[in-house]
Write a protein that holds these residues in place. Sequence first.
Motif, PDB file in Angstrom:
ATOM      1  N   UNK A 189      38.069  43.055  38.327  1.00 22.11           N
ATOM      2  CA  UNK A 189      37.382  43.744  39.579  1.00 22.11           C
ATOM      3  C   UNK A 189      38.324  44.365  40.580  1.00 22.11           C
ATOM      4  N   UNK A 190      39.390  44.838  40.269  1.00 25.74           N
ATOM      5  CA  UNK A 190      40.430  45.614  41.038  1.00 25.74           C
ATOM      6  C   UNK A 190      39.641  46.912  41.397  1.00 25.74           C
ATOM      7  N   UNK A 191      40.121  47.686  42.369  1.00 24.30           N
ATOM      8  CA  UNK A 191      39.499  48.839  42.813  1.00 24.30           C
ATOM      9  C   UNK A 191      40.689  49.950  43.197  1.00 24.30           C
ATOM     10  N   UNK A 192      40.714  50.828  42.293  1.00 27.04           N
ATOM     11  CA  UNK A 192      39.998  51.220  40.958  1.00 27.04           C
ATOM     12  C   UNK A 192      40.402  50.128  39.957  1.00 27.04           C
ATOM     13  N   UNK A 193      39.260  50.169  38.868  1.00 27.82           N
ATOM     14  CA  UNK A 193      39.586  49.020  37.871  1.00 27.82           C
ATOM     15  C   UNK A 193      40.836  49.346  37.079  1.00 27.82           C
ATOM     16  N   UNK A 194      41.431  48.108  36.378  1.00 30.26           N
ATOM     17  CA  UNK A 194      42.563  48.281  35.590  1.00 30.26           C
ATOM     18  C   UNK A 194      41.743  48.830  34.199  1.00 30.26           C
TER      19      UNK A 194
END
Length: 217
Positions: A189-194
């Motif tokens: 859920x990283x921002x932007x996503x991996x």
Amino acid sequence: METHILLLGLVVVLSSFSLAFSFEPSPLQDFCIADTSSTVKVNGLACKNPMLAQATDFSFSGLHLAGNTSNAVGSRVTPVTAAQIPGLNTLGISMVRLDYAPWGINPPHTHPRATEILTVLEGTIHVGFVTSNPENRLISKVLQKGDVFVFPIGLVHFQRNVGTGNAVAIAALSSQNPGVITIVSAVFKSNPTIPGDVLAKAFQVDKNTVNLIQSRI
């Protein structure tokens, strides 16, 4: 011979300094109450005038109240950091209350800036941490009321309530701002996503599985 001893002593001293500076430095005054209104950017929080210190700067009420565990993981963390007690600023410590519903978990996570020592107040809690590469060895134990367990700085760890009732623990951390990296959230859920293909290859699953996990977090 004397030169070798001198060099050995120098290495030991330099190693000691390296260890000392890998953690928060000792304060240079009695206290540094966080001035939350300050716009000054420092490694920590700016200090307010010590002559304005009040007992309320060093106290917090509410840890006797149970946290709401009605969520997907069945746990709640109530922090006590410099944000809650301004007088903790620069003192290098903080704490949390942890509440767990039956079979609730505190998901695998790390504290990049702190070692954690946890004490069980109520219930039965299964805890564990994983050592670093290449061993990645799980060290775990089931704790009962009054038991204590240490999670070394930076290592992935978790807690799980394995009892039939609610469980409660108190944990102290060796930083005023230990930080938290929840593994699932950081990865999926990283921002932007991996990119999905990166995660699919890393976890050896198909991209649809990655998309499904991301949609559920």
